[in-house]
Design a protein around this motif. Structure first.
Motif, PDB file in Angstrom:
ATOM      1  N   LEU A 108       7.822  -8.310  -8.590  1.00  0.00           N
ATOM      2  CA  LEU A 108       6.491  -8.285  -9.182  1.00  0.00           C
ATOM      3  C   LEU A 108       5.743  -7.109  -8.563  1.00  0.00           C
ATOM      4  CD1 LEU A 108       4.199  -9.533 -10.884  1.00  0.00           C
ATOM      5  CD2 LEU A 108       3.601 -10.914  -8.886  1.00  0.00           C
ATOM      6  N   PRO A 109       5.491  -6.047  -9.325  1.00  0.00           N
ATOM      7  CA  PRO A 109       4.850  -4.865  -8.741  1.00  0.00           C
ATOM      8  C   PRO A 109       3.372  -5.120  -8.476  1.00  0.00           C
ATOM      9  CG  PRO A 109       5.243  -4.517 -11.092  1.00  0.00           C
ATOM     10  CD  PRO A 109       5.837  -5.865 -10.744  1.00  0.00           C
ATOM     11  N   GLY A 110       3.075  -5.473  -7.247  1.00  0.00           N
ATOM     12  CA  GLY A 110       1.711  -5.829  -6.884  1.00  0.00           C
ATOM     13  C   GLY A 110       0.753  -4.660  -7.010  1.00  0.00           C
ATOM     14  N   ILE A 111      -0.503  -4.977  -7.207  1.00  0.00           N
ATOM     15  CA  ILE A 111      -1.528  -3.949  -7.312  1.00  0.00           C
ATOM     16  C   ILE A 111      -1.771  -3.297  -5.955  1.00  0.00           C
ATOM     17  CG2 ILE A 111      -3.997  -3.617  -7.775  1.00  0.00           C
ATOM     18  CD1 ILE A 111      -3.611  -5.707 -10.047  1.00  0.00           C
ATOM     19  N   THR A 112      -1.703  -4.081  -4.891  1.00  0.00           N
ATOM     20  CA  THR A 112      -1.814  -3.493  -3.551  1.00  0.00           C
ATOM     21  C   THR A 112      -0.618  -2.583  -3.295  1.00  0.00           C
ATOM     22  OG1 THR A 112      -2.977  -5.480  -2.809  1.00  0.00           O
ATOM     23  CG2 THR A 112      -2.142  -4.008  -1.103  1.00  0.00           C
ATOM     24  N   ARG A 113       0.560  -2.990  -3.732  1.00  0.00           N
ATOM     25  CA  ARG A 113       1.753  -2.147  -3.615  1.00  0.00           C
ATOM     26  C   ARG A 113       1.527  -0.796  -4.286  1.00  0.00           C
ATOM     27  NH1 ARG A 113       5.983  -0.857  -7.019  1.00  0.00           N
ATOM     28  NH2 ARG A 113       8.068  -0.585  -6.072  1.00  0.00           N
ATOM     29  N   ALA A 114       1.016  -0.815  -5.513  1.00  0.00           N
ATOM     30  CA  ALA A 114       0.785   0.432  -6.243  1.00  0.00           C
ATOM     31  C   ALA A 114      -0.207   1.324  -5.518  1.00  0.00           C
ATOM     32  CB  ALA A 114       0.291   0.128  -7.658  1.00  0.00           C
ATOM     33  N   LEU A 115      -1.244   0.711  -4.971  1.00  0.00           N
ATOM     34  CA  LEU A 115      -2.247   1.493  -4.258  1.00  0.00           C
ATOM     35  C   LEU A 115      -1.670   2.116  -2.996  1.00  0.00           C
ATOM     36  CD1 LEU A 115      -5.112   2.504  -4.022  1.00  0.00           C
ATOM     37  CD2 LEU A 115      -5.752   0.332  -2.950  1.00  0.00           C
ATOM     38  N   VAL A 116      -0.829   1.379  -2.276  1.00  0.00           N
ATOM     39  CA  VAL A 116      -0.186   1.927  -1.080  1.00  0.00           C
ATOM     40  C   VAL A 116       0.688   3.123  -1.440  1.00  0.00           C
ATOM     41  CG1 VAL A 116       1.549   1.449   0.695  1.00  0.00           C
ATOM     42  CG2 VAL A 116      -0.304  -0.176   0.293  1.00  0.00           C
ATOM     43  N   LEU A 117       1.416   3.022  -2.541  1.00  0.00           N
ATOM     44  CA  LEU A 117       2.245   4.148  -2.975  1.00  0.00           C
ATOM     45  C   LEU A 117       1.385   5.370  -3.298  1.00  0.00           C
ATOM     46  CD1 LEU A 117       4.830   2.280  -5.237  1.00  0.00           C
ATOM     47  CD2 LEU A 117       5.255   3.302  -3.006  1.00  0.00           C
ATOM     48  N   GLU A 118       0.242   5.151  -3.925  1.00  0.00           N
ATOM     49  CA  GLU A 118      -0.669   6.251  -4.224  1.00  0.00           C
ATOM     50  C   GLU A 118      -1.225   6.870  -2.951  1.00  0.00           C
ATOM     51  OE1 GLU A 118      -3.715   4.912  -6.848  1.00  0.00           O
ATOM     52  OE2 GLU A 118      -2.293   4.200  -8.368  1.00  0.00           O
ATOM     53  N   LEU A 119      -1.638   6.021  -2.007  1.00  0.00           N
ATOM     54  CA  LEU A 119      -2.200   6.517  -0.753  1.00  0.00           C
ATOM     55  C   LEU A 119      -1.151   7.296   0.039  1.00  0.00           C
ATOM     56  CD1 LEU A 119      -4.249   3.373   0.314  1.00  0.00           C
ATOM     57  CD2 LEU A 119      -5.174   5.539  -0.529  1.00  0.00           C
ATOM     58  N   ALA A 120       0.086   6.831  -0.001  1.00  0.00           N
ATOM     59  CA  ALA A 120       1.158   7.541   0.697  1.00  0.00           C
ATOM     60  C   ALA A 120       1.368   8.927   0.091  1.00  0.00           C
ATOM     61  CB  ALA A 120       2.449   6.734   0.639  1.00  0.00           C
ATOM     62  N   ALA A 121       1.373   9.008  -1.238  1.00  0.00           N
ATOM     63  CA  ALA A 121       1.556  10.300  -1.903  1.00  0.00           C
ATOM     64  C   ALA A 121       0.403  11.247  -1.582  1.00  0.00           C
ATOM     65  CB  ALA A 121       1.674  10.091  -3.412  1.00  0.00           C
ATOM     66  N   GLU A 122      -0.824  10.709  -1.619  1.00  0.00           N
ATOM     67  CA  GLU A 122      -1.987  11.534  -1.303  1.00  0.00           C
ATOM     68  C   GLU A 122      -1.968  11.992   0.149  1.00  0.00           C
ATOM     69  OE1 GLU A 122      -5.342   9.132  -2.278  1.00  0.00           O
ATOM     70  OE2 GLU A 122      -4.851   9.036  -4.422  1.00  0.00           O
ATOM     71  N   GLY A 123      -1.410  11.157   1.028  1.00  0.00           N
ATOM     72  CA  GLY A 123      -1.371  11.480   2.449  1.00  0.00           C
ATOM     73  C   GLY A 123      -0.154  12.290   2.869  1.00  0.00           C
ATOM     74  N   GLY A 124       0.664  12.697   1.899  1.00  0.00           N
ATOM     75  CA  GLY A 124       1.833  13.503   2.227  1.00  0.00           C
ATOM     76  C   GLY A 124       2.965  12.745   2.889  1.00  0.00           C
TER      77      GLY A 124
END
Length: 295
Positions: free
Chosen positions: A217-233
């Protein structure tokens, strides 16, 4: 609100005391788990990531062929009214939509008079000045209960049918050593997710998480963490993971809407813990909450 004040829930358009909040025994959500729900958090009176929750709720209802006829504005008004009635700014919020009362047959009827329930409870402030809802990093144990394959029950549908997770947690309860979360694998033995959480782990500076192409189940918090990781390099890999990969991790943490990011203290008795990547992502998450909800 006072700790002694009874909470009010929103049930089919009415605010009622929690002790009086009921649904019919003929409701399909009770009979069959035929219902969709979302777990949300209010921070400072703002429902965080509301649009993402609405999108997932719609996808779940589509998977269930549940045409409830309710507008997004209607659902949001019920949530806002429930928070206001309880004088809550920081809260756990659960929104449920069932197919309602229908004849006692398994086959759902196309005409739907949905049952809508909003349940709330107070949580501490979040963001940079907030506090966690958990006291310690999580102890996690793998279980024999396997995650249901997507071909049987759509993994991305967030429904009242939580038997899979219940069986996983029941395994933990029946063991001599307690644990906070059960880690489930798929039928091939790959790591999938926790009973109510998504898993992340770090090896050699790369952030890994089981792919959502599996029964996750792709959690919304999971998606946000993936975005933050990408933004943070931070390097990220979504892939099929074996248990040995996680056990050899430098760091690991779980995510869900209530826990946010919770480090994994041990997995099957092996110490893992958090670390610099976990701490950085937690900080970035808190900053996002602070900017979106408190400033």
């Amino acid at each position: 609100m006072s700790e002694k004040t009874e909470l009010l829930y929103h049930v089919d358009g009415d605010l009622v005391p929690a002790s009086e909040a009921t649904v019919s025994v003929d409701d399909r959500g009770f009979r069959y788990g035929d219902a969709a729900f979302e777990t949300l958090r209010a921070y400072g009176g703002t429902i965080f990531a509301w649009g993402r929750h609405v999108d997932r709720l719609e996808r779940t209802c589509e998977a269930l062929s549940l045409e409830h006829g309710l507008s997004t504005d209607d659902l949001r008004e019920r949530i806002d009214a429930t928070l206001a009635a309880n004088d809550l700014a920081d809260a756990y919020v659960r929104l449920s939509i069932t197919r309602g009362v229908q004849p006692g047959k398994l086959t759902p009827q196309p005409e739907v008079d949905p049952t809508v329930v909003v349940y709330v409870k107070p949580l501490p402030r979040g963001g940079l000045e907030g506090e966690r809802v958990w006291d310690e990093p999580a102890t996690v144990r793998t279980v024999e209960t396997r995650r249901m394959p997507d071909e049987a029950i759509p993994a991305g549908a967030k429904t009242h049918n939580y038997l899979n997770g219940i069986l996983a947690r029941a395994e933990l309860r029946n063991r001599d050593e307690p644990a906070d979360e059960a880690l489930m694998r798929d039928l091939e033995g790959h790591v999938a997710e926790g009973a109510t959480s998504n898993l992340f782990f770090v090896r050699d500076g790369t952030l890994h998480t089981p792919t959502a192409d599996g029964p996750v189940l792709p959690g919304i918090t999971r998606a946000l963490v993936l975005e933050l990781a990408a933004e943070g390099g931070i390097s990220v890999r979504e892939d099929r993971c074996d248990l040995e990969d996680v056990l050899a991790a430098d760091e690991a943490f779980l995510t869900n809407r209530t826990w946010e990011l919770r480090p994994v203290a041990t997995l099957d008795g092996r110490e893992i813990g958090g670390g610099p990547v976990t701490e950085r992502l937690s900080r970035l998450y808190d900053e996002r909450i602070e900017d979106a909800c408190y400033r």
